[in-house]
Enzyme design. Sequence first.
Site, PDB file in Angstrom:
ATOM      1  N   CYS A  85     -24.060  -6.120 -47.749  1.00  0.00           N
ATOM      2  CA  CYS A  85     -24.482  -7.777 -47.521  1.00  0.00           C
ATOM      3  C   CYS A  85     -24.459  -8.161 -49.024  1.00  0.00           C
ATOM      4  O   CYS A  85     -25.362  -7.842 -48.927  1.00  0.00           O
ATOM      5  CB  CYS A  85     -25.444  -7.875 -46.325  1.00  0.00           C
ATOM      6  SG  CYS A  85     -24.859  -7.626 -44.492  1.00  0.00           S
ATOM      7  N   HIS A  86     -23.890  -9.801 -48.727  1.00  0.00           N
ATOM      8  CA  HIS A  86     -24.430 -10.221 -49.899  1.00  0.00           C
ATOM      9  C   HIS A  86     -25.480 -11.206 -49.930  1.00  0.00           C
ATOM     10  O   HIS A  86     -26.109 -11.531 -48.465  1.00  0.00           O
ATOM     11  CB  HIS A  86     -23.373 -11.120 -50.178  1.00  0.00           C
ATOM     12  CG  HIS A  86     -21.875 -10.742 -50.988  1.00  0.00           C
ATOM     13  ND1 HIS A  86     -20.871 -10.358 -49.568  1.00  0.00           N
ATOM     14  CD2 HIS A  86     -21.545 -10.540 -52.105  1.00  0.00           C
ATOM     15  CE1 HIS A  86     -20.001 -10.414 -50.444  1.00  0.00           C
ATOM     16  NE2 HIS A  86     -20.000 -10.266 -51.771  1.00  0.00           N
ATOM     17  N   MET A 122     -23.840 -11.852 -40.078  1.00  0.00           N
ATOM     18  CA  MET A 122     -25.618 -10.491 -39.402  1.00  0.00           C
ATOM     19  C   MET A 122     -26.275 -11.003 -40.088  1.00  0.00           C
ATOM     20  O   MET A 122     -27.486  -9.956 -39.709  1.00  0.00           O
ATOM     21  CB  MET A 122     -24.829  -9.877 -41.154  1.00  0.00           C
ATOM     22  CG  MET A 122     -23.480  -8.835 -41.357  1.00  0.00           C
ATOM     23  SD  MET A 122     -23.077  -7.730 -39.252  1.00  0.00           S
ATOM     24  CE  MET A 122     -24.162  -6.186 -39.881  1.00  0.00           C
ATOM     25  N   GLU A 123     -26.690 -11.962 -40.393  1.00  0.00           N
ATOM     26  CA  GLU A 123     -27.755 -12.598 -40.390  1.00  0.00           C
ATOM     27  C   GLU A 123     -28.151 -13.113 -39.364  1.00  0.00           C
ATOM     28  O   GLU A 123     -29.408 -12.977 -39.016  1.00  0.00           O
ATOM     29  CB  GLU A 123     -27.981 -13.883 -41.718  1.00  0.00           C
ATOM     30  CG  GLU A 123     -27.750 -13.398 -43.343  1.00  0.00           C
ATOM     31  CD  GLU A 123     -26.458 -13.279 -43.734  1.00  0.00           C
ATOM     32  OE1 GLU A 123     -26.672 -12.403 -44.602  1.00  0.00           O
ATOM     33  OE2 GLU A 123     -25.637 -13.130 -42.813  1.00  0.00           O
ATOM     34  N   ASP A 137     -42.332  -3.817 -29.553  1.00  0.00           N
ATOM     35  CA  ASP A 137     -43.168  -3.386 -30.588  1.00  0.00           C
ATOM     36  C   ASP A 137     -44.597  -4.189 -29.683  1.00  0.00           C
ATOM     37  O   ASP A 137     -45.626  -3.731 -29.563  1.00  0.00           O
ATOM     38  CB  ASP A 137     -42.692  -3.688 -31.916  1.00  0.00           C
ATOM     39  CG  ASP A 137     -44.907  -3.432 -32.434  1.00  0.00           C
ATOM     40  OD1 ASP A 137     -44.613  -2.293 -32.720  1.00  0.00           O
ATOM     41  OD2 ASP A 137     -44.822  -3.690 -33.240  1.00  0.00           O
TER      42      ASP A 137
END
Length: 173
Positions: A85-86, A122-123, A137
């Site tokens: 990824c950039h 992707m972000e 979690d």
Amino acid sequence: MTAESTSASDSPLTHFDAQGQAHMVDVAAKASTHRVAIAEGRITMLPATLALIQQGTAKKGDVLGIARIAGIQAAKKTSDLIPLCHPIALTRVAVEFEVDTAANSVQCKATAECTGQTGVEMEALSAVSVALLTIYDMCKAVDRGMVMDGVRLMEKRGGNSGHFFARTMSDGT
């Protein structure tokens, strides 16, 4: 297909060169445009776990508030997590939650925006994934059986590939 029988122009996978080696896509010739991506996902849990989240009485604190910050941080760090990824100068990241008591779940939606030469899918996906992982979690002490699912891109705007809308369940996905 082997690397020998596939050239870069034959493959729809942009992260491989003509020899089949992984590489970062060259975006230098792409126009800088406003780009938006929206992703979603869900975590399902026991009713008692959801009640703890809603009441704000989980031992680790405000579960959804912390998960929101974690999702935003994940979007900002995507290029550190996904090797090809950039790095992107994000202009906006929003992470929202919707509690569904009937399904004992929390739906997460993330929107990522930038003005640049490559998209922000992707972000947005990273934001959703890490937000859901953070909920897990923070609540795992009372419910290790939580299930995260449905993480997917819902919409993408901007860039050469045009506008994308995910199909809905009634559309066959």
